[in-house]
Design a protein around this motif. Structure first.
Motif, PDB file in Angstrom:
ATOM      1  N   THR A 137       5.728  -7.925   0.883  1.00  0.00           N
ATOM      2  CA  THR A 137       4.588  -7.289   0.218  1.00  0.00           C
ATOM      3  C   THR A 137       5.024  -5.936  -0.325  1.00  0.00           C
ATOM      4  O   THR A 137       5.854  -5.253   0.282  1.00  0.00           O
ATOM      5  CB  THR A 137       3.421  -7.094   1.193  1.00  0.00           C
ATOM      6  N   PHE A 138       4.454  -5.555  -1.476  1.00  0.00           N
ATOM      7  CA  PHE A 138       4.809  -4.309  -2.133  1.00  0.00           C
ATOM      8  C   PHE A 138       3.550  -3.473  -2.350  1.00  0.00           C
ATOM      9  O   PHE A 138       2.469  -4.022  -2.644  1.00  0.00           O
ATOM     10  CB  PHE A 138       5.492  -4.566  -3.483  1.00  0.00           C
ATOM     11  N   SER A 139       3.706  -2.163  -2.203  1.00  0.00           N
ATOM     12  CA  SER A 139       2.602  -1.237  -2.460  1.00  0.00           C
ATOM     13  C   SER A 139       3.169   0.063  -3.007  1.00  0.00           C
ATOM     14  O   SER A 139       4.345   0.385  -2.798  1.00  0.00           O
ATOM     15  CB  SER A 139       1.796  -0.969  -1.188  1.00  0.00           C
ATOM     16  N   ILE A 140       2.333   0.819  -3.750  1.00  0.00           N
ATOM     17  CA  ILE A 140       2.752   2.099  -4.305  1.00  0.00           C
ATOM     18  C   ILE A 140       2.408   3.199  -3.303  1.00  0.00           C
ATOM     19  O   ILE A 140       1.264   3.297  -2.842  1.00  0.00           O
ATOM     20  CB  ILE A 140       2.064   2.354  -5.657  1.00  0.00           C
ATOM     21  N   GLY A 141       3.415   4.002  -2.977  1.00  0.00           N
ATOM     22  CA  GLY A 141       3.206   5.096  -2.043  1.00  0.00           C
ATOM     23  C   GLY A 141       2.825   6.383  -2.759  1.00  0.00           C
ATOM     24  O   GLY A 141       1.764   6.486  -3.365  1.00  0.00           O
ATOM     25  N   THR A 159       7.457  -5.278   4.525  1.00  0.00           N
ATOM     26  CA  THR A 159       6.594  -4.410   3.733  1.00  0.00           C
ATOM     27  C   THR A 159       7.441  -3.397   2.977  1.00  0.00           C
ATOM     28  O   THR A 159       8.245  -2.686   3.583  1.00  0.00           O
ATOM     29  CB  THR A 159       5.578  -3.679   4.630  1.00  0.00           C
ATOM     30  N   THR A 161       7.273  -0.096   0.408  1.00  0.00           N
ATOM     31  CA  THR A 161       6.440   0.967  -0.157  1.00  0.00           C
ATOM     32  C   THR A 161       7.281   1.708  -1.188  1.00  0.00           C
ATOM     33  O   THR A 161       8.328   2.268  -0.862  1.00  0.00           O
ATOM     34  CB  THR A 161       5.959   1.940   0.930  1.00  0.00           C
ATOM     35  N   GLN A 249       3.658   0.915 -14.139  1.00  0.00           N
ATOM     36  CA  GLN A 249       2.881  -0.008 -13.309  1.00  0.00           C
ATOM     37  C   GLN A 249       3.063  -1.448 -13.800  1.00  0.00           C
ATOM     38  O   GLN A 249       3.206  -2.385 -13.021  1.00  0.00           O
ATOM     39  CB  GLN A 249       1.396   0.395 -13.336  1.00  0.00           C
ATOM     40  N   ASN A 253       4.650  -4.506 -11.843  1.00  0.00           N
ATOM     41  CA  ASN A 253       4.000  -5.800 -11.646  1.00  0.00           C
ATOM     42  C   ASN A 253       4.905  -6.942 -12.092  1.00  0.00           C
ATOM     43  O   ASN A 253       4.973  -7.995 -11.455  1.00  0.00           O
ATOM     44  CB  ASN A 253       2.676  -5.841 -12.428  1.00  0.00           C
TER      45      ASN A 253
END
Length: 277
Positions: A137-141, A159, A161, A249, A253
């Motif tokens: 999973t990827f997320s923006i920190g 995970t 970040t 962004q 994606n």
């Protein structure tokens, strides 16, 4: 035969020494030892051709006549025997082809053909389902500013970040003090007025007046317009940065989608490898 080649001629006479020994010098050996004539191949005894070959002749067989050739010369002697009786006919060639290929509990190979026309049927072991892979999973920190653009990936298990650092815009065009210097040209500093008034008088006279530093910060109409233009430029620059961030962004994606595809292929490859094993 050796006596005929060497003969009985006296080649060298060696005196007997007082101690009963005979001395042979290296130069005397040329008169004692025979040599070979390189052109004829004959032994030379004391420099004289003995007519005897110093090496064995070369023997070959003429494939057409079957005669023995001595140094290339036909001796007339037939050394090839008559052709023997033909042997029995050998077995026909064996052919091999692959028949069926199925799956089973254990690998086997069987021949469903004949002894000379083989058809090999293969049974391969059944595939075993492999272990399911982990989906990252990827997320923006954080998104901060700096001298150069960087992306740092902080990984904890599966995970990820992503922390972004965006370059700072050049603000030198908005910090020019030339206009302020022009506005204050010819103005007298407050400390210079003490020669005309005492400090108390200056405080009384200037008690209701604005401080010079405050006056210096009050922009005239042209300066306000100039700042307004620069604010518009800064707003446009911020909007451009927003578009850049939006582009990043979008790229992120896309990268996430590609990574998802790669992981799917990796899981499929792992399953296939486990099946093959």
């Amino acid at each position: 035969m050796a006596e005929d080649i060497l003969g009985n001629a006296t080649v060298i006479t060696l005196p007997l020494q007082d101690d009963g020994t005979v001395i042979i010098k290296q130069s005397d050996l040329t008169n004692i030892l025979p040599t070979i004539d390189t052109s004829t191949g004959d032994w030379l005894i004391a420099g004289t051709d003995s007519g005897v070959k110093a090496k064995a002749p070369t023997l070959t067989v003429n494939s057409t006549t079957g005669h023995l050739l001595i140094d290339g010369q036909d001796s007339g002697v037939n050394v090839v025997g008559p052709q023997g009786i033909p042997g029995p006919t050998g077995d026909s060639a064996v052919t091999i082809k692959v028949g069926s290929v199925t799956t089973g509990d254990s690998p086997t190979v069987t021949n469903s053909g004949t002894a000379t026309d083989l058809t090999l049927d293969f049974v391969l072991p059944k595939a075993v389902n492999g272990k399911d892979g982990d989906t990252p999973t990827f997320s923006i920190g954080t998104v901060t500013t700096g001298s150069t653009a960087t992306v740092q990936d902080q990984v904890s298990g599966t995970t990820h970040t992503l922390n972004f650092t965006l370059p700072l815009p050049d603000m030198s065009a908005y910090t020019n003090t030339a206009d302020l210097t022009t506005l204050l040209a010819g103005k007298l500093d407050k400390s210079g007025l003490t020669a005309y008034y005492t400090s108390a008088q200056m405080d009384t006279k200037l008690s209701a007046k604005a401080d010079l530093a405050m006056v210096a910060n009050i922009a005239d109409k042209d300066t306000v317009q100039n700042f307004s233009n620069k604010v518009d430029q800064l707003t446009a620059l911020v909007n451009s940065q927003d578009q850049t961030i939006a582009g990043l962004q979008t790229q992120l994606n896309t990268a996430l989608a590609q990574l998802k595809t790669v992981m799917a292929k990796f899981n499929s490859s792992a399953t296939t490898t486990s099946s093959a094993t």
